[in-house]
Scaffold this active site. Structure first.
Site, short mmCIF file in Angstrom:
data_model
loop_
_atom_site.label_atom_id
_atom_site.label_comp_id
_atom_site.label_asym_id
_atom_site.label_seq_id
_atom_site.Cartn_x
_atom_site.Cartn_y
_atom_site.Cartn_z
N ASP A 80 0.88 -1.17 0.00
CA ASP A 80 0.00 0.00 0.00
C ASP A 80 0.92 1.23 0.00
O ASP A 80 2.14 1.11 -0.24
CB ASP A 80 -1.00 -0.04 1.16
CG ASP A 80 -0.35 0.15 2.52
OD1 ASP A 80 0.90 0.22 2.59
OD2 ASP A 80 -1.09 0.22 3.53
N CYS A 129 3.05 -3.37 3.95
CA CYS A 129 2.22 -2.23 4.37
C CYS A 129 2.91 -1.59 5.56
O CYS A 129 4.11 -1.83 5.78
CB CYS A 129 0.78 -2.63 4.63
SG CYS A 129 0.47 -3.74 6.01
N GLY A 130 2.21 -0.77 6.32
CA GLY A 130 2.88 -0.09 7.42
C GLY A 130 3.45 -1.07 8.43
O GLY A 130 4.60 -0.98 8.83
N THR A 131 2.61 -2.03 8.83
CA THR A 131 3.04 -3.06 9.79
C THR A 131 3.21 -4.44 9.17
O THR A 131 3.89 -5.28 9.73
CB THR A 131 1.97 -3.21 10.89
OG1 THR A 131 0.73 -3.54 10.26
CG2 THR A 131 1.83 -1.91 11.70
N HIS A 173 7.81 -24.97 9.22
CA HIS A 173 6.72 -25.57 10.02
C HIS A 173 5.34 -25.33 9.42
O HIS A 173 4.46 -26.17 9.57
CB HIS A 173 6.73 -24.98 11.43
CG HIS A 173 7.89 -25.44 12.26
ND1 HIS A 173 7.89 -25.39 13.64
CD2 HIS A 173 9.10 -25.94 11.90
CE1 HIS A 173 9.05 -25.86 14.10
NE2 HIS A 173 9.80 -26.19 13.07
N ASN A 174 5.14 -24.18 8.79
CA ASN A 174 3.78 -23.78 8.38
C ASN A 174 3.59 -23.78 6.87
O ASN A 174 2.49 -23.50 6.40
CB ASN A 174 3.45 -22.39 8.93
CG ASN A 174 3.82 -22.24 10.39
OD1 ASN A 174 4.72 -21.47 10.73
ND2 ASN A 174 3.18 -22.98 11.26
N ARG A 217 7.21 0.42 7.72
CA ARG A 217 7.40 1.56 8.61
C ARG A 217 8.26 1.27 9.84
O ARG A 217 8.87 2.18 10.38
CB ARG A 217 6.03 2.07 9.11
CG ARG A 217 5.28 2.90 8.10
CD ARG A 217 3.98 3.44 8.67
NE ARG A 217 3.34 4.38 7.74
CZ ARG A 217 2.04 4.61 7.72
NH1 ARG A 217 1.22 3.98 8.57
NH2 ARG A 217 1.54 5.48 6.86
N GLY A 245 -2.19 -5.83 8.37
CA GLY A 245 -3.41 -5.79 7.56
C GLY A 245 -3.27 -6.63 6.30
O GLY A 245 -4.23 -7.31 5.89
N ARG A 279 6.13 -34.29 10.62
CA ARG A 279 5.05 -34.07 11.59
C ARG A 279 4.27 -32.79 11.31
O ARG A 279 3.16 -32.62 11.81
CB ARG A 279 5.61 -34.02 13.01
CG ARG A 279 6.46 -32.79 13.31
CD ARG A 279 7.07 -32.87 14.71
NE ARG A 279 7.73 -31.64 15.10
CZ ARG A 279 8.95 -31.30 14.74
NH1 ARG A 279 9.66 -32.09 13.93
NH2 ARG A 279 9.49 -30.16 15.16
N HIS A 280 4.83 -31.91 10.49
CA HIS A 280 4.16 -30.65 10.19
C HIS A 280 3.10 -30.80 9.09
O HIS A 280 2.21 -29.95 8.96
CB HIS A 280 5.17 -29.58 9.76
CG HIS A 280 6.24 -29.35 10.78
ND1 HIS A 280 5.98 -28.78 12.01
CD2 HIS A 280 7.57 -29.64 10.78
CE1 HIS A 280 7.09 -28.73 12.72
NE2 HIS A 280 8.08 -29.25 12.00
C1 RB5 Z 1 -1.98 2.50 6.61
O1 RB5 Z 1 -2.04 3.66 7.36
C2 RB5 Z 1 -1.79 1.29 7.53
O2 RB5 Z 1 -2.95 1.08 8.28
C3 RB5 Z 1 -1.44 0.07 6.73
O3 RB5 Z 1 -0.30 0.30 5.97
C4 RB5 Z 1 -1.14 -1.20 7.50
O4 RB5 Z 1 -0.18 -0.97 8.49
C5 RB5 Z 1 -2.30 -1.93 8.02
O5 RB5 Z 1 -2.17 -3.00 8.64
#
Ligand code: RB5
Length: 146
Positions: free
Chosen positions: A8, A65-67, A98-99, A109, A70, A132-133
């Protein structure tokens, strides 16, 4: 190996850098966008990459994305997807062993690009351990049918 990648706006700069990093390493990279850092909704781009992987057009997916959170939540709504939000190379390795994860989502970010490069290296060079996985992953995928 074919990689589908997207982001994003919050992950755009790192998506550009990571796509170039993977292409330099010889991966066949499909960039699903966006083409600039204008504000967008991450589920739209998670869907594009998840559909590439689910349909077999890509071997693995990368989402930024930022984290990364999402993107992982959205990608996991597509049948056949096992997306993991990873912040260390060791977790990337274990998510493959494993997954049998098929999409990795990373933070643009809060994690430096050099660390995300190491995460992609670990993710893309580690095989599923099986054994086993195998039954456990099969049980995860059976949840999609309930
Ligand atoms: C965008 O502001 C932020 O919400 C998105 O990049 C992400 O981190 C969502 O999980």
């Amino acid at each position: 190996m074919r990689i589908s990648i997207a982001s994003d706006h919050a992950g755009f700069d790192q998506k550009q850098a990571l796509a170039a990093y993977l292409a330099d390493k010889g991966y066949a990279v499909t960039d699903r966008g966006p083409e600039n850092d204008d504000r967008v909704d991450y589920p739209d781009f998670a869907e594009l990459v998840a559909e590439d992987v689910a349909a077999g057009r890509a071997d693995f997916g990368v989402l930024v994305c930022g984290t990364g959170i999402g993107m992982a939540i959205a990608a996991n709504k597509v049948h056949g997807i096992r997306a993991v939000n990873v912040v260390t190379p060791q977790f990337a390795q274990l998510s493959r062993e494993h997954n049998n994860a098929n999409i990795v989502t990373v933070s643009g970010r809060f994690v430096p690009v050099e660390e995300n490069e190491a995460i992609l290296d670990a993710f893309l060079t580690t095989d599923f351990a099986g054994g086993r996985h195998t039954g456990r992953v099969e049980k995860i995928m059976a949840l999609e049918e309930k």
